[in-house]
Design an enzyme around this catalytic site. Structure first.
Site, PDB file in Angstrom:
ATOM      1  N   LYS A 146      43.558 -65.416  -8.355  1.00 17.43           N
ATOM      2  CA  LYS A 146      43.298 -65.221  -9.934  1.00 17.43           C
ATOM      3  C   LYS A 146      41.588 -65.863 -10.016  1.00 17.43           C
ATOM      4  O   LYS A 146      41.357 -67.067  -9.603  1.00 17.43           O
ATOM      5  CB  LYS A 146      44.096 -65.766 -10.500  1.00 17.43           C
ATOM      6  N   GLY A 175      45.514 -75.471  -0.871  1.00 14.62           N
ATOM      7  CA  GLY A 175      46.808 -75.135  -0.091  1.00 14.62           C
ATOM      8  C   GLY A 175      46.667 -73.911   0.887  1.00 14.62           C
ATOM      9  O   GLY A 175      46.979 -74.112   1.873  1.00 14.62           O
ATOM     10  N   GLY A 225      45.228 -79.458  -5.421  1.00 11.83           N
ATOM     11  CA  GLY A 225      44.993 -79.867  -6.945  1.00 11.83           C
ATOM     12  C   GLY A 225      43.876 -80.864  -6.990  1.00 11.83           C
ATOM     13  O   GLY A 225      43.007 -80.614  -7.919  1.00 11.83           O
ATOM     14  N   ARG A 280      49.866 -85.282   6.671  1.00 10.22           N
ATOM     15  CA  ARG A 280      49.481 -86.397   5.640  1.00 10.22           C
ATOM     16  C   ARG A 280      49.785 -87.562   6.263  1.00 10.22           C
ATOM     17  O   ARG A 280      49.412 -88.680   5.900  1.00 10.22           O
ATOM     18  CB  ARG A 280      50.177 -85.841   4.533  1.00 10.22           C
TER      19      ARG A 280
END
Length: 395
Positions: free
Chosen positions: A197, A353, A376, A35
């Site tokens: 999921k 991620g 996200g 980053r």
């Protein structure tokens, strides 16, 4: 879209929201500087123009002012990566910051203390945002990882800059890359959605199903689909309350002429452990007491054929428990297939991620077109949501 290149920063202070939320070890050393590297071109552009940079970021989830989350720990690493000595002030508002900013000369960089030492940052407090806005002439948002949060430094602050605000190079590239997949893709388009999921990816599936030609399903969410179709999944991960949702997705895909590809075989284990007994079976015939932890060789072959024909590829989520060596092969084979397609001219975007971690772990970083820095934020963009940090610059 207002970008960095529309401004000349000569004799200007750029107030740059970076995302230096990097992992540290017990000795407070940076263990992954991706980053920081990603923000470098934005910062250097300002300095080369003849301006100075005031950098603001958060680090972790501190409860008030906690030394363990101080950005002072990363100053040496930021200095090393940028090749310019970075000054540090142990606050982000107040008199000592005002003094440090006033003393900042062209060509210099000042890093402020962790924004989240103040609860006002996450609360999106307007008075706090106004205090931060005093530290620069031009506001640059280059923090894609927090663009989906309506925090003081990412969304609220922009209103104090009117025309003097823009996207940094990293944020511009992130937006362009995602738009390339969602709105401007060369066909055929393939989306690979892995992870545990179905529920966490439903928004993405609903938004992209009309825009893609193929959806490859992998990871734990596979077994919710397999069980919904009547297969035996043993002790594999499943969302029993999402079986009808899985069938609805398959039905919608058929209506939209989008092909969904499910794993046909799986590497199964009798325990969630690298030392467990394993075997390869049909995904619909997993015996009781066994669980699917990776896709099998037939699946890898099938998925590779789809990817080879694709011109645009989105990869979000691994195909198995890649952290355990014995269940990493499916994810590695997928990475190899995407790398090969990219080499042959396809555009490949990796985000989220776990898939980013896999790309780094197995050395695919420079073999795909773009690796997103925001999990996200990327997911929300793929869901078709407007991100507050992006909207604030566009206003």
């Amino acid at each position: 879209m207002k970008t960095l290149n529309e401004f000349n920063f000569k004799n200007k202070k750029a107030l740059i929201r970076v995302d230096f939320n990097v992992p540290l070890n017990d000795a407070f050393e940076v263990t992954d500087a991706t980053r920081i590297q990603a923000a470098k071109s934005t910062i250097i552009k300002v300095l080369e123009d003849g301006g100075s940079c005031v950098l603001m970021s958060h680090l972790g989830r501190p409860k008030g002012k906690e030394e363990a989350f101080s950005l002072r720990h990363i100053v040496a690493e930021v200095t090393k990566i940028l090749g310019v000595k970075v000054k540090f002030v142990n606050d982000c508002i107040g008199d000592k910051v005002q003094q440090a900013v006033a003393n900042l000369q062209n060509g210099e960089i000042l890093l402020l203390e962790n924004l989240r030492f103040y609860s006002e940052e996450k609360a999106g407090d307007i008075a706090f945002a106004e205090k931060l806005s005093k530290w620069g002439d031009i506001y640059v948002n280059d923090a894609f990882g927090t663009a989906h949060r309506a925090h003081a430094s990412t969304a609220i602050i922009a209103q104090f800059f009117q025309e003097n605000k823009c996207f940094g190079n990293l944020l511009s590239t992130e937006i362009e890359s995602i738009n390339k997949v969602l709105n401007d893709a060369e066909k055929p388009v393939t989306a690979i959605l892995g992870g545990a999921k179905v529920s966490s990816k439903i928004g993405v599936i609903e938004n992209i199903i009309e825009k893609v030609d193929h959806i490859i399903v992998g990871g734990g969410m596979t077994f919710t689909f397999i069980k919904a179709l009547g297969g035996n999944i043993g002790n594999s991960l499943v969302e029993d309350d999402k079986l009808s949702l899985a069938l609805a997705i398959l039905k919608l895909a058929k209506e939209k002429n989008t092909e969904i590809h499910l794993p046909v075989d799986a590497v199964i284990a009798d325990a969630f452990s690298n030392d467990a007994n394993t075997q390869i079976v049909d995904t619909t015939k997993i015996p009781e007491g066994w669980m699917g932890l990776d896709c099998g060789p037939k699946t890898s072959e099938k998925f590779a054929e789809v990817i080879a024909k694709s011109k645009t590829i989105l990869w979000n989520g691994p195909l198995g428990v890649f952290e355990l060596d014995n269940f990493s092969k499916g994810t590695i084979e997928l990475g190899n297939a995407i790398a090969k397609a990219t080499e042959n001219g396809a555009f490949s975007l990796v985000g989220g991620g776990d898939s980013v971690a896999a790309v780094k772990q197995f050395g695919f970083g420079d073999k795909v077109s773009y690796v997103s820095t925001g999990g996200g934020a990327m997911l929300e963009m793929l869901e078709g949501k407007t991100l507050p940090g992006i909207e604030a610059i566009l206003k």
